[in-house]
Design a protein around this motif. Sequence first.
Motif, short mmCIF file in Angstrom:
data_model
loop_
_atom_site.label_atom_id
_atom_site.label_comp_id
_atom_site.label_asym_id
_atom_site.label_seq_id
_atom_site.Cartn_x
_atom_site.Cartn_y
_atom_site.Cartn_z
N UNK A 75 36.58 24.78 40.65
CA UNK A 75 36.82 25.90 41.55
C UNK A 75 36.13 27.18 41.13
N UNK A 76 36.13 28.14 42.05
CA UNK A 76 35.56 29.45 41.83
C UNK A 76 36.57 30.50 42.28
N UNK A 77 36.73 31.55 41.49
CA UNK A 77 37.66 32.62 41.81
C UNK A 77 36.94 33.96 41.73
N UNK A 78 37.20 34.83 42.72
CA UNK A 78 36.51 36.12 42.75
C UNK A 78 37.41 37.16 43.41
N UNK A 79 37.08 38.42 43.21
CA UNK A 79 37.81 39.52 43.85
C UNK A 79 36.88 40.69 44.08
N UNK A 151 37.96 22.93 35.71
CA UNK A 151 37.18 24.12 35.41
C UNK A 151 37.29 25.10 36.57
N UNK A 152 37.68 26.33 36.24
CA UNK A 152 37.78 27.41 37.22
C UNK A 152 36.81 28.51 36.80
N UNK A 153 35.81 28.77 37.63
CA UNK A 153 34.77 29.73 37.31
C UNK A 153 35.17 31.14 37.74
N UNK A 154 34.86 32.10 36.87
CA UNK A 154 35.17 33.51 37.13
C UNK A 154 34.00 34.35 36.61
N UNK A 155 33.66 35.43 37.33
CA UNK A 155 32.52 36.25 36.90
C UNK A 155 32.95 37.53 36.19
N UNK A 156 34.20 37.56 35.70
CA UNK A 156 34.70 38.73 34.98
C UNK A 156 35.18 38.32 33.60
#
Length: 230
Positions: A75-79, A151-156
């Motif tokens: 997955x991918x998580x963003x805000x 796996x959960x992807x985050x860009x922070x």
Amino acid sequence: MKDLDPTLYRQLVGSLVYLTISRPDIAYAVHVVSQFMSSPRTAHFTAVLRILRYVKGTLFHGHHFSDDSPLVLSGYSDADWAGDPTDRRSTTGYCFFLGNSLISWRSKKQTVTSRSSTESEYRALADATSELLWLRWLLEDMEVQHNSATILHCDNQSAIQIAHNDVFHERTKHIENDCHFIRQHLVRGTLQLSFVSSSNQTANIFTKAHLPGRFHALIDKLKLISTNPS
């Protein structure tokens, strides 16, 4: 701009909300216009008509489900921090893939105002983790076993560090406890947080508007294809 009769607006937006079940590319735009159901104005109608024109031009867009895709969840998580100009709340966006196939996504305004981009990203991670747990349960119910953490992807990087750190710093003590359950599942090995650059953040399409080039690049990442009827 004057107020308009909301009946037609509600009907159009309601239909678009239903369409987002199969069209993740319009999820963010529909999320925005659905916030003005009670008293839409001319600008909101204009936005809805633009979405409808886009849908008309992409009638044959759809998901591609590969028959040889591995049954591995990721997955991918963003805000988008303080992206709403009216109340400065952030928007959560996440999406999950089973192998190469998109199976779940969401675009939603956060219920509280975050004090920093890290907090907004951390709240998005909490929402994404809840969805991750439900998807793992659903797959297990269908006898799809998970041999490793999801796996959960985050860009922070800061949000990832907070999830891993047992010490509550001054800047995080005000975050509600329900967000901190991420750490429990990190320890249990249910999920694994992985940093991803913003340019490769697939969930970015669910948090903000994009220029055409970036928008189409993100659509490609979602594995949306256009097939003309034979």
